[in-house]
Design a protein around this motif. Structure first.
Motif, short mmCIF file in Angstrom:
data_model
loop_
_atom_site.label_atom_id
_atom_site.label_comp_id
_atom_site.label_asym_id
_atom_site.label_seq_id
_atom_site.Cartn_x
_atom_site.Cartn_y
_atom_site.Cartn_z
N ALA A 123 0.95 -0.89 -0.16
CA ALA A 123 0.21 -0.15 0.39
C ALA A 123 0.46 1.10 -0.28
O ALA A 123 1.68 1.16 0.05
CB ALA A 123 -1.38 0.47 1.08
N LEU A 124 -0.02 2.61 -0.54
CA LEU A 124 0.60 4.16 -0.18
C LEU A 124 0.67 4.09 0.90
O LEU A 124 -1.13 4.56 1.12
CB LEU A 124 1.08 4.53 -1.20
N LEU A 125 1.29 5.26 1.61
CA LEU A 125 0.81 5.90 2.80
C LEU A 125 0.97 7.11 2.21
O LEU A 125 1.64 7.70 1.55
CB LEU A 125 1.87 5.51 4.02
N VAL A 126 0.03 8.20 2.39
CA VAL A 126 -0.15 9.10 0.73
C VAL A 126 -0.62 10.34 2.27
O VAL A 126 -1.64 10.17 3.24
CB VAL A 126 -1.19 9.13 -0.06
N GLU A 127 -0.44 11.68 1.96
CA GLU A 127 -0.52 12.98 2.97
C GLU A 127 -1.32 13.85 1.63
O GLU A 127 -1.21 13.89 0.45
CB GLU A 127 0.51 13.06 3.05
N GLY B 232 -3.28 17.77 4.93
CA GLY B 232 -1.83 16.71 6.50
C GLY B 232 -2.78 15.56 6.39
O GLY B 232 -1.85 14.81 7.43
N THR B 233 -3.97 15.06 6.27
CA THR B 233 -4.36 14.25 5.93
C THR B 233 -3.81 12.66 5.27
O THR B 233 -3.30 12.93 4.97
CB THR B 233 -5.94 14.28 5.86
N ARG B 234 -3.64 12.18 6.53
CA ARG B 234 -2.62 11.08 5.93
C ARG B 234 -3.52 9.36 6.05
O ARG B 234 -4.48 9.31 6.91
CB ARG B 234 -1.20 10.49 7.11
N PHE B 235 -3.80 8.81 5.19
CA PHE B 235 -4.46 7.36 4.82
C PHE B 235 -2.98 6.73 4.33
O PHE B 235 -2.42 6.91 2.83
CB PHE B 235 -5.59 8.19 4.26
N ARG B 236 -3.84 5.67 4.12
CA ARG B 236 -3.29 4.17 3.02
C ARG B 236 -4.24 4.42 1.92
O ARG B 236 -4.72 3.95 2.00
CB ARG B 236 -3.50 3.39 3.72
N ILE B 237 -3.61 4.01 0.50
CA ILE B 237 -4.03 3.44 -0.63
C ILE B 237 -3.79 1.85 -0.90
O ILE B 237 -2.33 1.01 -1.26
CB ILE B 237 -3.51 4.25 -2.11
N LYS C 129 -11.44 11.13 6.58
CA LYS C 129 -10.03 10.61 5.59
C LYS C 129 -11.21 9.96 4.16
O LYS C 129 -12.78 9.46 4.64
CB LYS C 129 -9.65 8.75 6.34
N PRO C 130 -10.57 10.21 2.88
CA PRO C 130 -11.19 8.95 1.72
C PRO C 130 -11.58 8.11 2.17
O PRO C 130 -10.98 7.03 2.59
CB PRO C 130 -10.40 9.76 1.02
N ARG C 131 -13.00 7.57 1.55
CA ARG C 131 -13.60 6.00 1.85
C ARG C 131 -13.17 5.35 0.57
O ARG C 131 -12.95 5.56 -0.74
CB ARG C 131 -15.27 6.21 2.74
N PHE C 132 -12.81 3.86 0.87
CA PHE C 132 -12.84 3.47 -0.80
C PHE C 132 -11.44 3.86 -1.30
O PHE C 132 -11.89 3.51 -3.01
CB PHE C 132 -14.02 2.44 -1.07
#
Length: 287
Positions: free
Chosen positions: A230-234, A238-243, A274-277
């Motif tokens: 997965a990618l950890l993105v920002e 400043g919000t961080r989440f995984r794709i 955070k963005p869903r899906f």
């Protein structure tokens, strides 16, 4: 927002903004752009005020009368014949290789020296004439006349049409998407041309998309052991989440570089903001 909250938001965004300053090629839509950019379509927009057109999935191309620019202002270098008979007045459009052919368009536009054969598959789909006076309503006929005078088969004026309401708009969206297209763009008829995002231009797609900077490659497990999982993105705030989905095996073996900006699709936001899906679409690499 209280001063302390604003300060915290700025501090969270600093790494992202510093990355853009160090490498402008990684700039996202948060940076200044020479072109009009769309907001997301929302229910309640007065549709009678808007023209509707297909959203072409290519690379934005702004012709300033002398050279082609990307949406972030980088110079595009097509073969000389491609722009030989273009007017000395600005045009705004999409460098497009056909539905589902974004990768071909992007690779062609980035390749140097320019590949003549590849560029012969590129069309310049023009949807605005920024150098013409007046509102979008007035610029549409001026644009059609300009394109007709050029007489260049790879330069085409985008078809603009009106819809009676939400039902027809959604029907038009379904037709475009089922045919392999990306979505629709709505352009307010009374609007003057101006850079940046506003309600004067709206994009309507079956999903939302956004951009974020890659900050870490998360190792894969199971069948993805030894590859990127997965990618950890920002995002700029400043919000961080995984794709973790949307990648080919080749992309997992050679993931987008740290610091690069990727486009992802998602369906709304979680209660935590955070963005869903979230699903990977592509690396934003205009040049």
């Amino acid at each position: 927002m209280r001063k302390s909250a604003r300060t915290a938001a700025v501090l969270r965004a600093l790494p992202f903004l510093i990355g853009l300053a160090v490498n402008p090629a990684h700039a996202t839509s948060a940076t200044t752009s020479p072109v009009m950019l769309p907001n997301l379509y929302h229910a309640g927009a007065v549709l009678s005020e808007y023209w509707v057109s297909e959203k072409y999935d290519g690379v934005r191309g702004y012709w300033d009368g002398e050279k082609l620019l990307t949406r972030s202002g980088s110079v595009i270098h097509p073969p000389a014949w491609f722009t030989a008979h273009w007017p000395k007045t600005p045009l705004d459009g999409e460098l497009w290789a056909g539905r589902g052919q974004f990768d071909h368009a992007s690779a062609t536009i980035r390749q140097q020296p320019a590949d003549d054969d590849a560029w012969r598959h590129i069309h310049y789909m023009v949807f605005d004439a920024p150098g013409q006076p007046g509102s979008f309503d007035q610029r549409i006929p001026a644009l059609k006349q300009l394109i007709a005078q050029m007489g260049v088969p790879w330069v085409q004026a985008v078809r603009q049409f009106k819809v009676a309401g939400e039902v027809e708009l959604k029907r038009q969206l379904d037709e475009v998407v089922q045919g392999g297209g990306e979505g629709l763009v709505l352009h307010r008829g009374t609007s003057l041309y101006h850079a940046g995002r506003s309600e004067d231009m709206l994009k309507f797609k079956p999903f939302d998309d956004a951009e974020a900077r890659v900050v870490e490659h998360v190792p894969g497990k199971g069948k993805y052991t030894g590859m990127m999982g997965a990618l950890l993105v920002e995002m700029p705030d400043g919000t961080r989440f995984r794709i973790g989905t949307g990648f080919t095996d080749e992309q997992r073996r050679n993931p987008p570089p740290i610091g690069s900006v990727v486009t992802f699709r998602y369906q709304g936001m979680t209660s935590g903001g955070k963005p869903r899906f979230a699903r990977f679409m592509r690396v934003r690499n205009e040049m």
